[in-house]
Design a protein around this motif. Sequence first.
Motif, mmCIF file in Angstrom:
data_model
loop_
_atom_site.group_PDB
_atom_site.id
_atom_site.type_symbol
_atom_site.label_atom_id
_atom_site.label_comp_id
_atom_site.label_asym_id
_atom_site.label_seq_id
_atom_site.Cartn_x
_atom_site.Cartn_y
_atom_site.Cartn_z
ATOM 1 N N UNK A 1 98.529 -76.527 20.494
ATOM 2 C CA UNK A 1 99.651 -75.869 20.990
ATOM 3 C C UNK A 1 99.537 -75.329 22.304
ATOM 4 N N UNK A 2 100.361 -75.310 23.148
ATOM 5 C CA UNK A 2 100.209 -74.845 24.556
ATOM 6 C C UNK A 2 101.418 -73.895 25.030
ATOM 7 N N UNK A 3 101.422 -72.781 25.314
ATOM 8 C CA UNK A 3 102.761 -72.010 25.588
ATOM 9 C C UNK A 3 102.579 -71.228 26.743
ATOM 10 N N UNK A 4 103.368 -71.403 27.709
ATOM 11 C CA UNK A 4 103.286 -70.613 29.191
ATOM 12 C C UNK A 4 104.213 -69.421 28.859
ATOM 13 N N UNK A 5 103.868 -68.009 29.223
ATOM 14 C CA UNK A 5 104.773 -66.887 29.051
ATOM 15 C C UNK A 5 104.911 -66.315 30.461
ATOM 16 N N UNK A 6 106.090 -65.654 30.549
ATOM 17 C CA UNK A 6 106.374 -65.058 31.796
ATOM 18 C C UNK A 6 107.699 -64.594 31.913
ATOM 19 N N UNK A 7 108.007 -63.354 32.639
ATOM 20 C CA UNK A 7 109.399 -63.296 33.038
ATOM 21 C C UNK A 7 109.951 -64.167 33.978
ATOM 22 N N UNK A 8 111.307 -64.424 34.129
ATOM 23 C CA UNK A 8 112.071 -65.142 34.855
ATOM 24 C C UNK A 8 111.410 -64.963 36.348
ATOM 25 N N UNK A 9 110.985 -63.569 36.681
ATOM 26 C CA UNK A 9 110.606 -63.462 38.112
ATOM 27 C C UNK A 9 109.109 -64.072 38.232
ATOM 28 N N UNK A 10 108.379 -63.915 37.269
ATOM 29 C CA UNK A 10 107.173 -64.285 37.323
ATOM 30 C C UNK A 10 106.956 -65.893 37.367
ATOM 31 N N UNK A 11 107.926 -66.353 36.368
ATOM 32 C CA UNK A 11 108.047 -68.077 36.473
ATOM 33 C C UNK A 11 108.530 -68.491 37.504
ATOM 34 N N UNK A 12 109.281 -67.802 38.203
ATOM 35 C CA UNK A 12 110.305 -68.196 39.641
ATOM 36 C C UNK A 12 111.260 -69.043 39.314
ATOM 37 N N UNK A 13 111.951 -69.026 38.030
ATOM 38 C CA UNK A 13 112.944 -69.753 37.551
ATOM 39 C C UNK A 13 114.240 -68.597 36.806
ATOM 40 N N UNK A 14 115.318 -68.850 37.328
ATOM 41 C CA UNK A 14 116.272 -67.928 36.567
ATOM 42 C C UNK A 14 116.736 -68.537 35.435
ATOM 43 N N UNK A 15 117.373 -68.034 34.329
ATOM 44 C CA UNK A 15 117.679 -68.728 33.211
ATOM 45 C C UNK A 15 118.575 -69.655 33.024
ATOM 46 N N UNK A 16 119.536 -69.952 34.265
ATOM 47 C CA UNK A 16 120.736 -70.693 34.016
ATOM 48 C C UNK A 16 119.903 -72.096 34.369
ATOM 49 N N UNK A 17 118.837 -72.011 35.253
ATOM 50 C CA UNK A 17 117.924 -73.282 35.691
ATOM 51 C C UNK A 17 116.919 -73.786 34.539
ATOM 52 N N UNK A 18 116.297 -72.614 33.971
ATOM 53 C CA UNK A 18 115.422 -72.788 32.982
ATOM 54 C C UNK A 18 115.770 -73.544 31.646
ATOM 55 N N UNK A 19 116.965 -72.971 31.370
ATOM 56 C CA UNK A 19 117.333 -73.590 30.079
ATOM 57 C C UNK A 19 118.246 -75.021 30.232
ATOM 58 N N UNK A 20 118.429 -75.491 31.414
ATOM 59 C CA UNK A 20 119.023 -76.592 31.794
ATOM 60 C C UNK A 20 117.928 -77.784 32.080
ATOM 61 N N UNK A 21 116.610 -77.312 32.578
ATOM 62 C CA UNK A 21 115.629 -78.268 32.878
ATOM 63 C C UNK A 21 115.276 -79.359 31.849
ATOM 64 N N UNK A 22 115.019 -80.648 32.129
ATOM 65 C CA UNK A 22 114.572 -81.507 31.129
ATOM 66 C C UNK A 22 113.154 -81.196 30.861
ATOM 67 N N UNK A 23 112.703 -81.701 29.538
ATOM 68 C CA UNK A 23 111.437 -81.282 29.080
ATOM 69 C C UNK A 23 110.318 -81.558 30.230
ATOM 70 N N UNK A 24 110.528 -82.836 30.873
ATOM 71 C CA UNK A 24 109.290 -83.176 31.732
ATOM 72 C C UNK A 24 109.200 -82.197 32.855
ATOM 73 N N UNK A 25 110.386 -81.622 33.143
ATOM 74 C CA UNK A 25 110.469 -80.792 34.749
ATOM 75 C C UNK A 25 109.853 -79.307 34.123
ATOM 76 N N UNK A 26 110.072 -79.055 32.765
ATOM 77 C CA UNK A 26 109.616 -77.634 32.186
ATOM 78 C C UNK A 26 108.043 -77.862 32.046
ATOM 79 N N UNK A 27 107.774 -78.958 31.791
ATOM 80 C CA UNK A 27 106.140 -79.097 31.730
ATOM 81 C C UNK A 27 105.424 -79.151 32.941
ATOM 82 N N UNK A 28 106.096 -79.712 34.138
ATOM 83 C CA UNK A 28 105.654 -79.661 35.524
ATOM 84 C C UNK A 28 105.679 -78.335 36.027
#
Length: 372
Positions: A231-258
Motif C-alpha cells: 500500500x502506498x499513500x501520498x498525503x498533503x494539503x491541497x496547497x502542498x500537493x499543488x492541486x485544488x479539490x475541483x481538479x484533484x477529485x476529477x483527475x483520472x487514476x493514472x494522472x493521480x499516480x503521476x
Amino acid sequence: MKVAIMGAGIGGLALAQGLRKAGVEVTVYERDPSPRYRKQGYRIHISPVGEEALAAMLPDAVRRRVIATATRPGDLVAGFDAQLNQQFEQLYPVSGPDAVTSVDRYAFRRALMTGLDDVLRFGKQFTSYAETADGVEIAFADGTSATADVLVGADGVGSRVRGQVVPSLDVVDIGVRCIYGKVPLTPAVREIAPESFLRGFCFVSDGSGLGAAFAPVVFREPPAEYGDYLMAVLTGTNAVLGVPDEKLFELPATELWALVARSVGEWHPAIRALVDVGEAEAAFPITLRTCITVPTWSSACVTLLGDAVHPMTPAAGAGANTALWDAARLTRALTSGEDLAAYQQEVVAKGQAIVTESLQNAERMFNVSIAA
Ligand SMILES: Cc1cc2nc3c(=O)[nH]c(=O)nc-3n(C[C@H](O)[C@H](O)[C@H](O)COP(=O)(O)OP(=O)(O)OC[C@H]3O[C@@H](n4cnc5c(N)ncnc54)[C@H](O)[C@@H]3O)c2cc1C
C-alpha cells in the motif's frame, strides 16, 4: 427481537455476525449494489482491541475465514525522512500463528460476510426512519420500507441515520488529502523496497507537510481479484500537493499516480522506483474528516456505531478497531436486554478519547492545525 443494521461496512457486518450467533433476527441493508462496487483495496491495521472484539463476536467458521484472508502479521511502525534516514521505530510483539495485525479492507469485508447471504440486502439506501409504537419503520431510496425493533446506524462517516438522530453534528474536513495506491509485490519490487517497508507500517515525511505511507499486504490466502501489494499513500494539503479539490477529485487514476510520482521526485531513489512500478489505475483520492466532539442522542430504539457516531482521521489507525469494539459492546447490550443508554454512554466516552488522540496524531503527522 428484530434488528435492522444500515451499512454492511466493518462494524455493521461484525455486529450482524455477533447478533446472529446469539440467535437474534438481523437484516443488513447496504446502499452499494454489490460487495465489489467500490475501490476498497487498502490495508487496515487491526489492533488487539479489534482482535478481541472479533473473537467475541464471530462464529468460529467466520473467525477462521478472517484469519485465513488476513495479511501475514507485521511487527513494525517506523518513520523516515525523504532520504530514508530513520527517525523512529517501534516494534510490536506478534501474538501467535493466528494473529491478525492487518487486513485488506475488501478481503476483510468478504470474510465478515461469510454465512450472511440470506440477511444481506444490497442496493438498499437508507433515507429515513420513523419511531412507531412497535419499534421503527425504515424507508429506502428505492421506495421500499422495512420494520424492526431496533435500528442501528452503521452507515459510516456520512451517516444518514446520524443525520436524523443527531442533526447537529459537524464533521470537519481537516484539509488533508490522500492519494491511495498499490504497488504489486513482484519479486522485482521486493528487491527495490526498503526492508522496513516489507515489515510493517512506514511513514516518510519530507518536513514540508508532504508525507507518504507504505505498508505490505501479503495475504495468507489472497482474494480471487488480486494478489500481494505494497500500500502506498501520498498525503498533503491541497496547497502542498499543488492541486485544488475541483481538479484533484476529477483527475483520472493514472494522472493521480503521476502526481504522486512528481511529488516524490526528489526523494530517495528507492521510493521513486517503487512509485514508478505502481499500479497507476488503482489510485484514488480521499478527504480526511473527523468530528471534534462525539455526539450524544436520545432514542430507545435507534442507535449508532463506528464512523457514524465518531468519525475520525486514520492517524491513530483506530477507526475500524473502534467500530469493532462498538459492535461487540452493542452485541452484548442487545443480547442481554440492557438499556441502549448504557451502550451509548460507553461508546461516546471511548469514541471521544480516540477521536482526540487521532486529532493530535493528525496535527503532528500532517503538519496541520485542526480548529476545535
Ligand atoms: C484509507 C483509509 C485507511 C484506514 N486505515 C485504518 C486502519 O489502519 N485502522 C483502522 O482501525 N481504521 C482505519 N480506517 C478507518 C476505517 O476504515 C473506518 O473507521 C471503518 O471502516 C469504520 O467502520 P464502519 O462500519 O463504521 O463504517 P464503514 O466501514 O465506512 O461502513 C459504512 C457502510 O455503510 C454504507 N452506507 C453508507 N450510507 C448508507 C445508506 N444511506 N444506506 C445504506 N448503507 C449505507 C457504506 O456503503 C458502507 O458500506 C481507515 C480509513 C480509510 C478511509
